[in-house]
Design a protein around this motif. Structure first.
Motif, PDB file in Angstrom:
ATOM      1  N   ASP A 155       0.823  -1.219   0.000  1.00 28.61           N
ATOM      2  CA  ASP A 155       0.000   0.000   0.000  1.00 28.61           C
ATOM      3  C   ASP A 155       0.858   1.272   0.000  1.00 28.61           C
ATOM      4  OD1 ASP A 155      -2.692  -1.282   0.288  1.00 28.61           O
ATOM      5  OD2 ASP A 155      -1.812  -1.935   2.185  1.00 28.61           O
ATOM      6  N   ILE A 156       1.759   1.355  -0.952  1.00 32.28           N
ATOM      7  CA  ILE A 156       2.656   2.514  -1.047  1.00 32.28           C
ATOM      8  C   ILE A 156       1.865   3.810  -1.207  1.00 32.28           C
ATOM      9  CG2 ILE A 156       4.432   3.633  -2.441  1.00 32.28           C
ATOM     10  CD1 ILE A 156       5.475   1.349  -0.778  1.00 32.28           C
ATOM     11  N   ALA A 157       0.827   3.792  -2.053  1.00 29.31           N
ATOM     12  CA  ALA A 157       0.036   5.003  -2.297  1.00 29.31           C
ATOM     13  C   ALA A 157      -0.618   5.505  -1.010  1.00 29.31           C
ATOM     14  CB  ALA A 157      -1.034   4.731  -3.358  1.00 29.31           C
ATOM     15  N   PHE A 158      -1.101   4.571  -0.185  1.00 32.08           N
ATOM     16  CA  PHE A 158      -1.722   4.941   1.084  1.00 32.08           C
ATOM     17  C   PHE A 158      -0.725   5.683   1.960  1.00 32.08           C
ATOM     18  CE2 PHE A 158      -2.486   4.135   5.571  1.00 32.08           C
ATOM     19  CZ  PHE A 158      -3.835   4.407   5.720  1.00 32.08           C
ATOM     20  N   TRP A 159       0.470   5.168   2.071  1.00 30.78           N
ATOM     21  CA  TRP A 159       1.439   5.760   2.978  1.00 30.78           C
ATOM     22  C   TRP A 159       2.011   7.066   2.446  1.00 30.78           C
ATOM     23  CZ3 TRP A 159       1.602   4.859   7.831  1.00 30.78           C
ATOM     24  CH2 TRP A 159       1.077   3.656   8.302  1.00 30.78           C
ATOM     25  N   ILE A 160       2.213   7.144   1.146  1.00 37.59           N
ATOM     26  CA  ILE A 160       2.677   8.413   0.578  1.00 37.59           C
ATOM     27  C   ILE A 160       1.628   9.500   0.817  1.00 37.59           C
ATOM     28  CG2 ILE A 160       3.171   9.626  -1.581  1.00 37.59           C
ATOM     29  CD1 ILE A 160       4.528   7.092  -2.588  1.00 37.59           C
ATOM     30  N   THR A 161       0.346   9.142   0.568  1.00 40.95           N
ATOM     31  CA  THR A 161      -0.744  10.107   0.785  1.00 40.95           C
ATOM     32  C   THR A 161      -0.839  10.502   2.255  1.00 40.95           C
ATOM     33  OG1 THR A 161      -1.991   9.160  -1.060  1.00 40.95           O
ATOM     34  CG2 THR A 161      -3.213  10.522   0.522  1.00 40.95           C
ATOM     35  N   GLY A 162      -0.832   9.512   3.136  1.00 47.74           N
ATOM     36  CA  GLY A 162      -0.964   9.781   4.558  1.00 47.74           C
ATOM     37  C   GLY A 162       0.163  10.647   5.101  1.00 47.74           C
ATOM     38  N   ILE A 163       1.392  10.353   4.694  1.00 49.58           N
ATOM     39  CA  ILE A 163       2.543  11.112   5.165  1.00 49.58           C
ATOM     40  C   ILE A 163       2.514  12.538   4.637  1.00 49.58           C
ATOM     41  CG2 ILE A 163       5.061  11.303   5.022  1.00 49.58           C
ATOM     42  CD1 ILE A 163       5.131   8.212   5.114  1.00 49.58           C
ATOM     43  N   LEU A 164       2.177  12.696   3.351  1.00 46.82           N
ATOM     44  CA  LEU A 164       2.118  14.042   2.772  1.00 46.82           C
ATOM     45  C   LEU A 164       1.023  14.883   3.421  1.00 46.82           C
ATOM     46  CD1 LEU A 164       2.688  13.350  -1.046  1.00 46.82           C
ATOM     47  CD2 LEU A 164       4.274  14.376   0.593  1.00 46.82           C
ATOM     48  N   VAL A 165      -0.139  14.280   3.663  1.00 47.94           N
ATOM     49  CA  VAL A 165      -1.236  15.017   4.307  1.00 47.94           C
ATOM     50  C   VAL A 165      -0.846  15.411   5.725  1.00 47.94           C
ATOM     51  CG1 VAL A 165      -3.595  14.821   5.197  1.00 47.94           C
ATOM     52  CG2 VAL A 165      -3.065  14.009   2.901  1.00 47.94           C
ATOM     53  N   SER A 166      -0.231  14.494   6.465  1.00 50.31           N
ATOM     54  CA  SER A 166       0.165  14.807   7.840  1.00 50.31           C
ATOM     55  C   SER A 166       1.207  15.913   7.874  1.00 50.31           C
ATOM     56  CB  SER A 166       0.705  13.555   8.547  1.00 50.31           C
ATOM     57  OG  SER A 166       1.896  13.091   7.935  1.00 50.31           O
ATOM     58  N   MET A 167       2.143  15.901   6.920  1.00 54.54           N
ATOM     59  CA  MET A 167       3.158  16.950   6.859  1.00 54.54           C
ATOM     60  C   MET A 167       2.544  18.292   6.485  1.00 54.54           C
ATOM     61  SD  MET A 167       6.411  14.965   5.160  1.00 54.54           S
ATOM     62  CE  MET A 167       7.456  16.427   5.266  1.00 54.54           C
ATOM     63  N   LEU A 168       1.528  18.259   5.618  1.00 60.66           N
ATOM     64  CA  LEU A 168       0.842  19.492   5.242  1.00 60.66           C
ATOM     65  C   LEU A 168       0.108  20.085   6.443  1.00 60.66           C
ATOM     66  CD1 LEU A 168      -0.052  21.491   3.033  1.00 60.66           C
ATOM     67  CD2 LEU A 168      -2.000  19.983   2.586  1.00 60.66           C
ATOM     68  N   VAL A 169      -0.612  19.237   7.193  1.00 65.41           N
ATOM     69  CA  VAL A 169      -1.335  19.713   8.378  1.00 65.41           C
ATOM     70  C   VAL A 169      -0.351  20.260   9.406  1.00 65.41           C
ATOM     71  CG1 VAL A 169      -2.805  19.011  10.305  1.00 65.41           C
ATOM     72  CG2 VAL A 169      -3.273  18.146   8.009  1.00 65.41           C
ATOM     73  N   ALA A 170       0.785  19.589   9.573  1.00 70.46           N
ATOM     74  CA  ALA A 170       1.777  19.994  10.577  1.00 70.46           C
ATOM     75  C   ALA A 170       2.792  20.995  10.036  1.00 70.46           C
ATOM     76  CB  ALA A 170       2.510  18.757  11.098  1.00 70.46           C
ATOM     77  N   SER A 171       2.562  21.517   8.837  1.00 67.76           N
ATOM     78  CA  SER A 171       3.544  22.407   8.199  1.00 67.76           C
ATOM     79  C   SER A 171       3.883  23.651   9.023  1.00 67.76           C
ATOM     80  CB  SER A 171       3.054  22.823   6.811  1.00 67.76           C
ATOM     81  OG  SER A 171       1.805  23.494   6.875  1.00 67.76           O
ATOM     82  N   PRO A 172       2.961  24.224   9.827  1.00 65.37           N
ATOM     83  CA  PRO A 172       3.366  25.373  10.647  1.00 65.37           C
ATOM     84  C   PRO A 172       4.586  25.084  11.530  1.00 65.37           C
ATOM     85  CG  PRO A 172       0.984  25.196  10.647  1.00 65.37           C
ATOM     86  CD  PRO A 172       1.503  23.979   9.944  1.00 65.37           C
ATOM     87  N   VAL A 173       4.687  23.856  12.031  1.00 60.57           N
ATOM     88  CA  VAL A 173       5.827  23.488  12.877  1.00 60.57           C
ATOM     89  C   VAL A 173       7.120  23.543  12.079  1.00 60.57           C
ATOM     90  CG1 VAL A 173       6.873  21.636  14.250  1.00 60.57           C
ATOM     91  CG2 VAL A 173       4.401  22.045  14.367  1.00 60.57           C
ATOM     92  N   PHE A 174       7.091  23.010  10.864  1.00 63.17           N
ATOM     93  CA  PHE A 174       8.305  22.978  10.030  1.00 63.17           C
ATOM     94  C   PHE A 174       8.680  24.381   9.551  1.00 63.17           C
ATOM     95  CE2 PHE A 174       6.253  18.776   9.397  1.00 63.17           C
ATOM     96  CZ  PHE A 174       7.228  17.989   9.987  1.00 63.17           C
ATOM     97  N   ILE A 175       7.670  25.181   9.223  1.00 63.42           N
ATOM     98  CA  ILE A 175       7.949  26.542   8.748  1.00 63.42           C
ATOM     99  C   ILE A 175       8.588  27.364   9.859  1.00 63.42           C
ATOM    100  CG2 ILE A 175       6.881  28.693   7.957  1.00 63.42           C
ATOM    101  CD1 ILE A 175       4.727  26.953   6.581  1.00 63.42           C
ATOM    102  N   TRP A 176       8.010  27.299  11.076  1.00 63.60           N
ATOM    103  CA  TRP A 176       8.564  28.072  12.194  1.00 63.60           C
ATOM    104  C   TRP A 176       9.995  27.649  12.495  1.00 63.60           C
ATOM    105  CZ3 TRP A 176      10.741  27.426  16.943  1.00 63.60           C
ATOM    106  CH2 TRP A 176      10.804  28.550  17.770  1.00 63.60           C
TER     107      TRP A 176
END
Length: 562
Positions: free
Chosen positions: A236-257
């Motif tokens: 299920d590579i597509a599932f994990w790529i999607t899940g990881i990208l979505v989680s990183m997008l939601v948590a992007s304020p942490v990475f930007i700061w």
């Protein structure tokens, strides 16, 4: 006659209502029936605890950490050096609706209830995956863990990042189990894209709450890849790529700061882990004792025994329970190893225990198994602790009695100072020592050469005074030995020539550090009754030149210290 019939009918209804919870909680027949979300005993229990939490959030004393996070909410950022930003955002929204502690904590009971439901639904998914009936006893076991275990009960009251962390992790687990469940009927089916989106979203919520999310996410990933390949020969590579990208997008304020601030938060968190590691068994035993206290011994032992039994039987490694057990194991071992060399707080490992709940309740039979009487006693004790203790602390008469008891046996109430002194500190300074502190509403105009502003010497003094002083003013933090949110919030170079009254614990006072930024004009030491052993220092002075202040400010931001 009609009146007599009505009275008898009312009495019958009353007796039935009073006996109903006992019949449902302790009747083997009812406990073994399949659970329905509309069951009255379940909805009644959720409502009672939800209502209790609103009484608690309004009256339970604000802890040092809570007022610190509340102060964050008055200065919103993409993230913070100490932790991700969700706790500040949550407090900000609550204070838009209500003032004080009630507003700061307003969303916590709602979040806790949703987390409980995700744990319940996850437990039901485990039952489905294991072709078991999800019974009333299993649902009741979820309530026991989430509502009357001390640590999870308190995390449904206090303004801490753990509340939304548990929501994010429980939601992520539920949608991961849903993805597995969707593939039961067809072994050729891949994980659904919608579950990947939901899994990633809730994992992102967890990452916006605490950095504990990373080792748990690794556990989710490894357990899922292993089970899918072992059972269905899929990845299920597509599932994990999607899940990881979505989680990183939601948590992007942490990475930007962090990118904008030289990854200061990541450096700060590393100081909590293994930096300066030196073998210390006392620290480890304090950590274990704290875990026993937070969970109560019977729930702690039950959880550890469940995990130990799982790994002791090789055939069980391919069980779906691995989705809960591996994230727990990674986090628990990581924190435990850290505790061998540094101070590790027991609640750091609690998210792992929370994820164990859906798996444990599928095997635990507290009221239909062989130890019914023992578990009734344990659960009764847990209920008393989780309801009576917070309720007592919420009442002023109990707190007064507690203070008087300390005074009677020890001569003062100094050990209680960090809990109770803040509520009346400003008034007591005036009444006992004639120290009048004028405070202005937040934010303060920093063109301050004509009047005294207030500062302190440690982050929690700063936050507590800001919360409890009149007008909830801006309190500055002149602690130059520890990195905190205030190291970023307060640009010292704007304070050239400003007059300050610095108030704090004598134990925190470093004259050399303060003289770097201030020309000290006056200082005195004193204590306030009944906290006589806690020496307080008051300092008056004027801030130095902009050039000097800027050097100190830039150094504080550059050098992460914990």
């Amino acid at each position: 006659m009609d009146l007599q019939k009505s009275t008898n009918k009312l009495t019958k209804v009353k007796i039935t209502f009073m006996r109903y919870p006992l019949n449902n909680f302790f009747s083997k027949t009812n406990l073994q029936q399949e659970f329905q979300i509309k069951n009255r005993w379940f909805l009644f229990s959720i409502f009672i605890f939800f209502s209790l939490r609103f009484f608690w959030i309004a009256n339970f004393p604000m802890s040092n950490d809570e007022v610190y996070y509340w102060d964050w909410s008055r200065h919103l950022q993409l993230s913070y050096v100490d932790a991700p930003p969700f706790v500040a955002w949550m407090s900000f929204l609550g204070t838009l609706l209500l003032p004080g502690a009630t507003g700061a904590r307003f969303l916590i009971p709602f979040i806790h209830t949703f987390s409980t439901l995700f744990i319940l639904f996850s437990a039901k998914k485990f039952a489905t995956l294991n072709t078991k009936k999800f019974t009333n006893e299993m649902a009741l076991s979820v309530l026991i863990f989430t509502q009357i275990t001390p640590v999870f009960n308190l995390e449904g009251i206090l303004l801490l990042p753990d509340a939304t962390l548990l929501l994010g992790l429980s939601g992520a687990l539920y949608f991961l189990l849903s993805a597995f469940n969707s593939c039961i009927k067809s072994v050729h089916e891949l994980f659904s894209f919608k579950y990947a989106l939901c899994f990633g979203f809730f994992l992102g919520i967890a990452a916006l709450s605490k950095y504990h999310t990373f080792p748990i996410a690794v556990g989710f990933l490894i357990a899922s890849l292993y089970l899918r390949y072992k059972i269905d020969k899929k990845i299920d590579i597509a599932f994990w790529i999607t899940g990881i990208l979505v989680s990183m997008l939601v948590a992007s304020p942490v990475f930007i700061w962090n990118f904008q601030n030289n990854f200061a938060s990541f450096h700060f968190q590393s100081q909590h882990g293994f930096a300066g590691f030196s073998l210390d068994f006392k620290s480890f035993f304090r950590y274990l004792l704290g875990s026993l206290f937070y969970l109560l011994p019977w729930f702690f032992i039950l959880s550890i025994a469940f995990v130990n039994k799982f790994f002791a039987q090789p055939k069980k490694i391919s069980s779906y329970y691995l989705l809960s057990i591996l994230p727990f194991t990674i986090l628990f071992l990581l924190i435990s190893f850290s505790a061998l060399g540094k101070q590790a707080l027991p609640h750091w490992a609690m998210p792992g225990f929370y994820l164990l709940i859906p798996a444990i309740v599928n095997e635990w039979k507290p009221f239909t198994g062989t130890r019914i009487i023992a578990w009734k006693i344990y659960c009764t004790i847990s209920l008393i602790i989780s309801v009576i203790v917070p309720t007592a602390i919420c009442t002023q008469s109990f707190n007064n009695l507690l203070i008087k008891t300390f005074i009677y046996f020890t001569g003062n109430a100094s050990p209680l100072a960090q809990v109770f002194q803040w509520q009346t500190l400003q008034d007591e300074l005036k009444n006992q020592l004639n120290i009048k502190l004028k405070t202005q509403p937040y934010p303060t105009n920093e063109n301050c050469s004509s009047h005294y502003q207030i500062a302190s010497l440690r982050w929690y003094w700063t936050a507590q005074m800001a919360f409890y002083f009149n007008n909830q003013p801006k309190i500055y933090n002149f602690d130059f030995t520890n990195t905190s949110f205030y190291s970023w919030r307060d640009p010292l170079y704007n304070l050239e020539g400003c007059k300050f009254i610095v108030l704090g614990s004598l134990n925190h006072y470093n004259e050399a550090n303060l003289e770097k930024v201030m020309n000290i004009e006056y200082q005195e030491e004193f204590s306030l009754s009944p906290y006589d052993d806690n020496k307080i220092i008051l300092i008056k002075g004027t801030m130095k030149s902009k050039e000097i202040l800027n050097k100190v400010y830039e150094k504080n931001k550059r050098e992460i210290r914990y």
